[in-house]
Design a protein around this motif. Structure first.
Motif, mmCIF file in Angstrom:
data_model
loop_
_atom_site.group_PDB
_atom_site.id
_atom_site.type_symbol
_atom_site.label_atom_id
_atom_site.label_comp_id
_atom_site.label_asym_id
_atom_site.label_seq_id
_atom_site.Cartn_x
_atom_site.Cartn_y
_atom_site.Cartn_z
ATOM 1 N N LEU A 91 54.345 41.726 -1.049
ATOM 2 C CA LEU A 91 53.098 41.367 -0.385
ATOM 3 C C LEU A 91 51.881 41.658 -1.251
ATOM 4 O O LEU A 91 50.929 40.869 -1.294
ATOM 5 C CB LEU A 91 53.001 42.124 0.946
ATOM 6 N N PHE A 94 51.727 39.037 -3.930
ATOM 7 C CA PHE A 94 51.475 37.723 -3.320
ATOM 8 C C PHE A 94 49.996 37.543 -2.974
ATOM 9 O O PHE A 94 49.392 36.524 -3.313
ATOM 10 C CB PHE A 94 52.338 37.592 -2.064
ATOM 11 N N HIS A 95 49.422 38.533 -2.311
ATOM 12 C CA HIS A 95 48.016 38.408 -1.900
ATOM 13 C C HIS A 95 47.045 38.816 -3.004
ATOM 14 O O HIS A 95 45.922 38.314 -3.056
ATOM 15 C CB HIS A 95 47.766 39.250 -0.646
ATOM 16 N N TYR A 117 51.108 30.574 -1.480
ATOM 17 C CA TYR A 117 49.883 31.189 -0.970
ATOM 18 C C TYR A 117 48.883 30.147 -0.466
ATOM 19 O O TYR A 117 48.322 30.281 0.631
ATOM 20 C CB TYR A 117 49.237 32.041 -2.069
ATOM 21 N N ILE A 121 47.522 29.771 3.462
ATOM 22 C CA ILE A 121 46.103 29.801 3.853
ATOM 23 C C ILE A 121 45.730 28.506 4.569
ATOM 24 O O ILE A 121 44.970 28.511 5.542
ATOM 25 C CB ILE A 121 45.196 30.015 2.623
ATOM 26 N N TYR A 124 46.791 28.737 8.145
ATOM 27 C CA TYR A 124 45.856 29.558 8.921
ATOM 28 C C TYR A 124 44.650 28.740 9.378
ATOM 29 O O TYR A 124 44.192 28.869 10.515
ATOM 30 C CB TYR A 124 45.350 30.733 8.080
ATOM 31 N N ASP A 131 48.033 32.115 11.865
ATOM 32 C CA ASP A 131 47.336 33.346 11.480
ATOM 33 C C ASP A 131 47.849 34.507 12.320
ATOM 34 O O ASP A 131 48.088 35.612 11.806
ATOM 35 C CB ASP A 131 45.828 33.158 11.676
ATOM 36 N N ARG A 135 50.072 37.659 10.917
ATOM 37 C CA ARG A 135 49.425 38.967 11.090
ATOM 38 C C ARG A 135 50.396 39.935 11.763
ATOM 39 O O ARG A 135 50.557 41.072 11.311
ATOM 40 C CB ARG A 135 48.151 38.829 11.922
#
Length: 205
Positions: A91, A94-95, A117, A121, A124, A131, A135
């Motif tokens: 993670l 990735f982010h 990625y 996004i 989302y 999202d 989350r």
């Protein structure tokens, strides 16, 4: 160019969402078909290697993956096993778009559904339900990580092994004792003694 998946190809993922109370509409189903891509990893094939940037979020359809790190002495430390209906990635890499300190490879021939990625996004932005899904997914992963860390610093090896047997009975016959030992933070020899002791106790009762 990656081909758009059929609805049947993403059915395991849609079922996963549904069982957790997320009912997608037709547009959202179409977004899953568009943004996720299927890939087969052969046994021992890398999904991610240390030093590379993690570019995919992986949902396991069939098979088993592991996340691990190799220390300076060459010892393997396993952080996670991921089988059917589990997610796996680094993670932070990735982010953060930074090189990973971990490896992910296939213990068995494994089929995953992947999303990168940018497409995540995009999901989302196009539908708030995604999202919320991711989350909660990340929150649950963080909770599990906290529990595992607490267990590692406050429990005995015997207690960690019993917890592993209780939480992951489906893994016992799918992974080697060497890998279980690497997950628990003990040597294979020590794990063998634990198993023998457990067998003797069960035979007496």
């Amino acid at each position: 160019m990656e081909k758009k998946l059929t609805i049947s190809a993403v059915e395991p993922l849609l079922d996963y969402f549904k069982k957790r109370g997320y009912i997608l509409n037709a547009l959202e189903n179409a977004l899953v078909q568009e943004k996720f891509h299927s890939r087969l990893y052969r046994k021992k094939q890398y999904v991610l290697q240390e030093g590379d940037v993690c570019t995919k979020f992986n949902f396991v359809v069939r098979g088993c993956l592991r996340t691990y790190n190799v220390d300076k002495k060459g010892s393997i430390h396993i952080l996670q096993f991921a089988v059917e209906n589990n997610w796996i990635n680094d993670l932070g890499s990735f982010h953060g778009m930074k090189p990973s300190k971990m490896n992910i490879d296939a213990i068995e021939d494994t089929v995953v559904l992947q999303i990168n990625y940018e497409d995540l996004i995009s999901l989302y932005k196009q539908s708030p339900i995604f999202d919320r899904i991711f989350r909660v997914l990340i929150e649950n992963g963080y909770i599990h990580l906290q529990e595992r860390l607490l267990q590692n610093i406050s429990s005995t090896a015997e207690e960690r092994y019993e917890s592993f047997l209780s939480r992951f009975p489906h893994l016992i016959n799918r992974i080697s004792q060497v890998q279980i030992a690497a997950y628990l933070g003990v040597t294979p020899e020590f794990l063998s003694r634990l198993r023998n002791q457990r067998t003797k106790v069960s035979q007496k009762t």
